[in-house]
Scaffold this motif. Structure first.
Motif, PDB file in Angstrom:
ATOM      1  N   LYS A 202      40.455  42.046  31.961  1.00 31.35           N
ATOM      2  CA  LYS A 202      39.958  40.742  32.383  1.00 31.35           C
ATOM      3  C   LYS A 202      39.109  40.935  33.638  1.00 31.35           C
ATOM      4  CE  LYS A 202      43.858  38.085  30.602  1.00 31.35           C
ATOM      5  NZ  LYS A 202      44.984  37.173  30.928  1.00 31.35           N
ATOM      6  N   GLU A 203      38.136  40.081  33.786  1.00 28.30           N
ATOM      7  CA  GLU A 203      37.223  40.189  34.921  1.00 28.30           C
ATOM      8  C   GLU A 203      37.970  39.986  36.244  1.00 28.30           C
ATOM      9  OE1 GLU A 203      33.020  38.180  36.438  1.00 28.30           O
ATOM     10  OE2 GLU A 203      34.029  37.445  34.640  1.00 28.30           O
ATOM     11  N   ASN A 204      37.731  40.886  37.179  1.00 30.74           N
ATOM     12  CA  ASN A 204      38.264  40.819  38.543  1.00 30.74           C
ATOM     13  C   ASN A 204      39.776  40.973  38.643  1.00 30.74           C
ATOM     14  OD1 ASN A 204      35.681  40.350  39.536  1.00 30.74           O
ATOM     15  ND2 ASN A 204      35.866  38.147  39.201  1.00 30.74           N
ATOM     16  N   VAL A 205      40.417  41.359  37.534  1.00 29.24           N
ATOM     17  CA  VAL A 205      41.864  41.563  37.564  1.00 29.24           C
ATOM     18  C   VAL A 205      42.185  42.909  36.929  1.00 29.24           C
ATOM     19  CG1 VAL A 205      44.103  40.688  36.812  1.00 29.24           C
ATOM     20  CG2 VAL A 205      42.308  39.086  37.409  1.00 29.24           C
ATOM     21  N   LEU A 206      43.053  43.668  37.581  1.00 30.95           N
ATOM     22  CA  LEU A 206      43.460  44.968  37.057  1.00 30.95           C
ATOM     23  C   LEU A 206      44.706  44.783  36.208  1.00 30.95           C
ATOM     24  CD1 LEU A 206      43.126  46.940  40.401  1.00 30.95           C
ATOM     25  CD2 LEU A 206      41.474  46.893  38.545  1.00 30.95           C
ATOM     26  N   ILE A 207      44.633  45.182  34.947  1.00 29.18           N
ATOM     27  CA  ILE A 207      45.742  44.931  34.025  1.00 29.18           C
ATOM     28  C   ILE A 207      46.211  46.215  33.351  1.00 29.18           C
ATOM     29  CG2 ILE A 207      46.312  43.846  31.813  1.00 29.18           C
ATOM     30  CD1 ILE A 207      44.926  41.415  32.637  1.00 29.18           C
ATOM     31  N   GLY A 208      47.509  46.302  33.107  1.00 28.83           N
ATOM     32  CA  GLY A 208      48.070  47.367  32.290  1.00 28.83           C
ATOM     33  C   GLY A 208      47.891  48.749  32.893  1.00 28.83           C
ATOM     34  N   ILE A 209      47.726  49.748  32.007  1.00 25.90           N
ATOM     35  CA  ILE A 209      47.565  51.134  32.458  1.00 25.90           C
ATOM     36  C   ILE A 209      46.347  51.267  33.368  1.00 25.90           C
ATOM     37  CG2 ILE A 209      47.022  53.479  31.681  1.00 25.90           C
ATOM     38  CD1 ILE A 209      49.872  52.782  31.170  1.00 25.90           C
ATOM     39  N   LYS A 210      45.269  50.624  33.000  1.00 26.02           N
ATOM     40  CA  LYS A 210      44.067  50.678  33.841  1.00 26.02           C
ATOM     41  C   LYS A 210      44.363  50.093  35.227  1.00 26.02           C
ATOM     42  CE  LYS A 210      39.238  49.265  34.104  1.00 26.02           C
ATOM     43  NZ  LYS A 210      38.123  48.538  33.460  1.00 26.02           N
ATOM     44  N   GLY A 211      45.145  49.019  35.233  1.00 23.50           N
ATOM     45  CA  GLY A 211      45.497  48.405  36.503  1.00 23.50           C
ATOM     46  C   GLY A 211      46.349  49.307  37.373  1.00 23.50           C
ATOM     47  N   LEU A 212      47.328  49.972  36.747  1.00 22.99           N
ATOM     48  CA  LEU A 212      48.170  50.892  37.501  1.00 22.99           C
ATOM     49  C   LEU A 212      47.354  52.014  38.120  1.00 22.99           C
ATOM     50  CD1 LEU A 212      51.331  51.269  35.250  1.00 22.99           C
ATOM     51  CD2 LEU A 212      51.334  50.671  37.658  1.00 22.99           C
TER      52      LEU A 212
END
Length: 332
Positions: A202-212
């Motif tokens: 999602k735009e401007n939000v770090l989510i899931g494995i990518k977010g970690l």
């Protein structure tokens, strides 16, 4: 008024805890871990704002469809002011249905965040009288706690400082289908969650494995722009919610095996995944303590340790999610 004290169950999560209670009132016994896994989903969402805010979010994208299959409909709604909100509450309770609503935990004395932090919570109104409402929140072991009218108003009205605004859930419970916890529904939920955690962005939000994997560099980048904006102690508390979330999912997979809800050929892989989720939970608990330490005594050494442990957590989670994704694809 309902008496929920004999329910005698503490919840891990405010939403899944309420769902379990509502289902149990209809005679359908479902553990919270199973409710969480089938209804939910699992996601880590890191929102970097001012100040930095970390959130571990249960994504409920398959909740509506699953509960509808059970015979229960839950729809989020918003009232047109406090008078309308009170009318909805009294009508619901008078019709023998607990009223599920959102509140700001800052204003309810039984919460651990009372007068400390503004945070959205979900609870049940189980009764009312002239002085206020009776509220149950199974996370805090609060059963039919009396909340004065002024506190209740502040906790639900955004114009008075709350982080929510007269939001509630319309619950319609029909005859519960006891055959709905089946292999097809289990794999559908697992596949949905795995896909979300491995791939969704999602735009401007770090989510899931990518977010970690991006969290550490995002924090460094933010610190370079606003050195004193991060409340590390608060950050630490938020991460504890992720620990609970990982525990939930690990026990959900373990329960699938114990109750033999899928083919036996998948038992070993599911046990491996459950173990990895619980190990990742332990690692994330360490990260939480390190962020707390950073709030007490900042140091570059602590930041370096945090980076190492975040990477370890991402590795621990990526493997089970890939295994689960493969198994779900074979069965959906």
């Amino acid at each position: 008024m309902f008496i929920t004290g004999d329910y005698n169950r503490r919840s891990y999560n405010c939403f899944s805890g309420n769902v379990c209670y509502l289902l149990e009132r209809k005679g359908f016994l479902l553990s919270e871990h199973m409710s969480f896994g089938l209804c939910g989903g699992l996601s880590f969402q890191f929102e970097l704002s001012d100040p930095v805010k970390f959130r571990a979010v249960r994504e409920l994208h398959c909740l509506t469809e699953y509960l509808y299959g059970l015979g229960m409909e839950i729809e989020e709604k918003r009232s047109n002011g406090f008078d309308d909100f009170c009318h909805q509450i009294k009508e619901s309770v008078s019709n023998d249905a607990p009223f599920m609503f959102q509140y700001d935990g800052f204003y309810f004395p039984f919460t651990q965040i009372y007068k400390k932090t503004h945070e959205r919570r979900i609870a049940l109104v189980t009764g009312f009288d002239d002085s206020g409402f009776f509220v149950s929140d199974f996370i805090y072991g609060a059963y039919d706690a009396e909340i004065k009218l002024d506190d209740f108003t502040q906790a639900t009205d955004k114009s008075k400082g709350a982080c929510v605004n007269f939001t509630y859930y319309e619950v319609i419970a029909k005859e519960i289908d006891r055959n709905s916890v089946n292999e097809k529904n289990i794999w559908s939920a697992i596949g949905d969650v795995s896909n979300h955690f491995l791939r969704e962005e999602k735009e401007n939000v770090l989510i899931g494995i990518k977010g970690l994997r991006g969290l550490y560099s995002a924090i460094l980048d933010y610190r370079s722009k606003a050195e004193n904006a991060i409340d590390w102690t608060s950050f630490s508390e938020d991460i504890k919610q992720a620990v609970i979330t990982l525990d939930h999912y690990g026990f959900f997979l373990e329960e699938i095996v114990c109750k033999k809800l899928v083919k036996e050929t998948y038992f070993e892989k599911l046990q491996t995944c459950s173990k990895l989720f619980l190990e990742a939970s332990d690692m994330w608990q360490i990260v939480s303590r390190l962020f707390f330490k950073l709030g007490v005594s900042p140091s570059d050494k602590t930041m370096e340790r945090i980076k190492v442990d975040i990477d370890k957590t991402a590795d621990m989670l990526e493997r089970p999610f890939m295994l689960l994704d493969e198994m779900a694809k074979e069965n959906i």
